[in-house]
Design an enzyme around this catalytic site. Structure first.
Site, PDB file in Angstrom:
ATOM      1  N   ASP A  66       0.833  -1.200   0.000  1.00 23.09           N
ATOM      2  CA  ASP A  66       0.000   0.000   0.000  1.00 23.09           C
ATOM      3  C   ASP A  66       0.872   1.256   0.000  1.00 23.09           C
ATOM      4  O   ASP A  66       0.354   2.379  -0.072  1.00 23.09           O
ATOM      5  CB  ASP A  66      -1.009  -0.011   1.155  1.00 23.09           C
ATOM      6  CG  ASP A  66      -0.356  -0.014   2.518  1.00 23.09           C
ATOM      7  OD1 ASP A  66       0.888  -0.087   2.590  1.00 23.09           O
ATOM      8  OD2 ASP A  66      -1.084   0.049   3.528  1.00 23.09           O
ATOM      9  N   SER A  67       2.201   1.074   0.016  1.00 25.70           N
ATOM     10  CA  SER A  67       3.112   2.195  -0.244  1.00 25.70           C
ATOM     11  C   SER A  67       2.822   2.782  -1.619  1.00 25.70           C
ATOM     12  O   SER A  67       3.220   3.917  -1.908  1.00 25.70           O
ATOM     13  CB  SER A  67       4.572   1.740  -0.143  1.00 25.70           C
ATOM     14  OG  SER A  67       4.782   0.559  -0.899  1.00 25.70           O
ATOM     15  N   ASP A 105      -1.251  -6.234  -0.502  1.00 23.57           N
ATOM     16  CA  ASP A 105      -1.374  -5.554   0.796  1.00 23.57           C
ATOM     17  C   ASP A 105      -2.826  -5.119   1.011  1.00 23.57           C
ATOM     18  O   ASP A 105      -3.368  -4.356   0.197  1.00 23.57           O
ATOM     19  CB  ASP A 105      -0.481  -4.307   0.756  1.00 23.57           C
ATOM     20  CG  ASP A 105       0.232  -4.054   2.056  1.00 23.57           C
ATOM     21  OD1 ASP A 105      -0.005  -4.782   3.027  1.00 23.57           O
ATOM     22  OD2 ASP A 105       1.056  -3.119   2.087  1.00 23.57           O
ATOM     23  N   LYS A 135      -1.261  -9.430   2.769  1.00 23.20           N
ATOM     24  CA  LYS A 135      -0.535  -8.953   3.951  1.00 23.20           C
ATOM     25  C   LYS A 135      -1.437  -7.992   4.712  1.00 23.20           C
ATOM     26  O   LYS A 135      -2.191  -7.234   4.110  1.00 23.20           O
ATOM     27  CB  LYS A 135       0.755  -8.237   3.544  1.00 23.20           C
ATOM     28  CG  LYS A 135       1.552  -7.674   4.732  1.00 23.20           C
ATOM     29  CD  LYS A 135       2.932  -7.217   4.347  1.00 23.20           C
ATOM     30  CE  LYS A 135       2.979  -5.807   3.846  1.00 23.20           C
ATOM     31  NZ  LYS A 135       2.491  -4.787   4.802  1.00 23.20           N
ATOM     32  N   GLU A 137      -1.469  -5.480   8.589  1.00 31.26           N
ATOM     33  CA  GLU A 137      -0.589  -4.845   9.567  1.00 31.26           C
ATOM     34  C   GLU A 137      -1.085  -5.021  11.000  1.00 31.26           C
ATOM     35  O   GLU A 137      -2.278  -5.083  11.243  1.00 31.26           O
ATOM     36  CB  GLU A 137      -0.485  -3.337   9.266  1.00 31.26           C
ATOM     37  CG  GLU A 137       0.228  -3.046   7.961  1.00 31.26           C
ATOM     38  CD  GLU A 137       0.513  -1.563   7.752  1.00 31.26           C
ATOM     39  OE1 GLU A 137       0.235  -0.737   8.647  1.00 31.26           O
ATOM     40  OE2 GLU A 137       1.034  -1.242   6.672  1.00 31.26           O
ATOM     41  N   GLU A 204       9.275  -4.025  10.481  1.00 28.38           N
ATOM     42  CA  GLU A 204       9.671  -2.727   9.909  1.00 28.38           C
ATOM     43  C   GLU A 204      10.163  -1.772  10.990  1.00 28.38           C
ATOM     44  O   GLU A 204       9.486  -1.548  12.000  1.00 28.38           O
ATOM     45  CB  GLU A 204       8.492  -2.086   9.147  1.00 28.38           C
ATOM     46  CG  GLU A 204       8.855  -0.720   8.580  1.00 28.38           C
ATOM     47  CD  GLU A 204       7.899  -0.173   7.540  1.00 28.38           C
ATOM     48  OE1 GLU A 204       6.957  -0.886   7.144  1.00 28.38           O
ATOM     49  OE2 GLU A 204       8.114   0.976   7.116  1.00 28.38           O
TER      50      GLU A 204
HETATM   51  O1  KIV Z   1       3.506  -1.123   1.652  1.00 32.24           O
HETATM   52  C1  KIV Z   1       4.683  -1.530   1.629  1.00 32.24           C
HETATM   53  O2  KIV Z   1       5.456  -1.232   0.718  1.00 32.24           O
HETATM   54  C2  KIV Z   1       5.123  -2.372   2.731  1.00 32.24           C
HETATM   55  C3  KIV Z   1       6.566  -2.766   2.769  1.00 32.24           C
HETATM   56  C4  KIV Z   1       7.395  -1.643   3.240  1.00 32.24           C
HETATM   57  C5  KIV Z   1       6.788  -3.981   3.574  1.00 32.24           C
HETATM   58  O3  KIV Z   1       4.358  -2.702   3.581  1.00 32.24           O
END
Ligand code: KIV
Length: 311
Positions: A66-67, A105, A135, A137, A204
């Site tokens: 989600d970056s 994510d 994924k 969090e 992280e």
């Molecule tokens: O969203 C993302 O890019 C991440 C990574 C930094 C692990 O969660």
């Protein structure tokens, strides 16, 4: 793509991931890598070309992080990105990827409210975008959501330490677990996610000493980003490692390229060529047979004379 997939010097019939030609990275491949002490390489990707780069470069795991909210969609944080936006990006990555494990994510707000919501969201990543895993969090209630998604048959990667979706509650984008009490909380989150059935966990922005202390208690592969060298693998954001993103880079980022500068140089050179009439050159155009050109002139002359008759 012009460059060939990299092969492992130790084993010419396998690529640098250790997978046989045509093989895919599975959860068992990752578990085996952990058991053998072979580091796992993971990067983010957000579209078809970045997926092709990841494929050809030979990474093990690709995360549609989600970056993307910040790196490709221009939001100020990861919070605003929607489920639909993430699904579109993940589907594009799927089309460019065949060998690495593909993880999607779950965006903020798409899984926290209930197990049902979490399972439904995870299923969309698998059914609509073709992801192999998802994924999420944090520990706490997220560990419950992870358990429900795993029970529904979808592999889950956890994420502890600095969890950007809830950075405000953590005091901002800063390293976590720097006091013994907070470090214990991070360790407990990691263990809860492992107990919930996560196949892997991202650490992280936590002190290396905390990673060292937790690693002996985890059986699943741990992927670090700013968590020191003791994890089973490392992940970096595509735009950070290649120098595409213009924003602030965290201290754990290592730049392996200056792609943004190359892109700006290329576009500036094009604009200058256009303004100086250096582009296009004759070889950039299409030709027409001379008799067709002559015939066209006749046809145009006839068409124009009909138009002037009408005027
Ligand atoms: O969203 C993302 O890019 C991440 C990574 C930094 C692990 O969660």
């Amino acid at each position: 793509m012009s460059s060939a997939p990299r092969t492992s010097p130790a084993s010419p019939d396998r690529d640098s991931r250790g997978t046989k030609a045509g093989g895919r990275v599975t959860l068992s491949v990752l578990a085996e890598k952990k058991a053998l002490g072979e580091p796992i390489a993971m990067i983010t990707a957000y579209d078809y070309p970045s997926a092709q780069v990841a494929e050809t470069a030979g990474v093990d795991v690709v995360l549609v992080g989600d970056s993307a909210a910040m790196t490709v969609l221009g939001y100020p944080s990861t919070v605003p990105v929607s489920l639909e936006e993430m699904l579109m990006l993940a589907a594009a990555v799927r089309r460019g990827l065949s060998t690495p494990l593909l993880v999607g994510d779950l965006p903020f707000g798409s899984y926290e409210a209930s197990d049902e919501r979490a399972v439904a969201t995870a299923q969309r990543f698998v059914k609509e975008a073709g992801c192999d895993a998802v994924k999420l969090e944090r520990g706490g209630t997220s560990a419950d959501r992870a358990r429900a998604i795993v029970a529904a048959g979808i592999p889950v990667m956890g994420h502890v330490g600095l969890t950007p979706q809830t950075a405000t509650a953590l005091g901002g984008y800063r390293s976590q677990g720097r006091t013994a009490e907070r470090a214990l909380e991070v360790a407990q989150d990691a263990l809860a996610l492992q107990d919930a059935g996560c196949f892997s966990i991202v650490f992280e922005a936590i002190p290396s000493a905390l990673t060292d202390a937790i690693m002996p208690h985890l059986d699943v592969p741990v992927i670090g980003i700013g968590a020191g060298p003791a994890t089973d693998g490392q992940v970096l954001v595509f735009h950070d490692l290649l120098g595409i993103y213009d924003g602030h880079a965290a201290r754990f980022v290592k730049r392996y390229g200056d792609v943004r500068a190359a892109m700006v140089d290329g576009v500036a050179a094009f604009a200058e060529d256009v303004r100086e009439r250096r582009y296009p050159e004759p070889n950039h155009g299409y030709t027409m047979a001379p008799d067709e050109t002559a015939r066209l002139k006749e046809l145009l002359t006839a068409a124009w004379s009909r138009r002037s008759d009408l005027a």
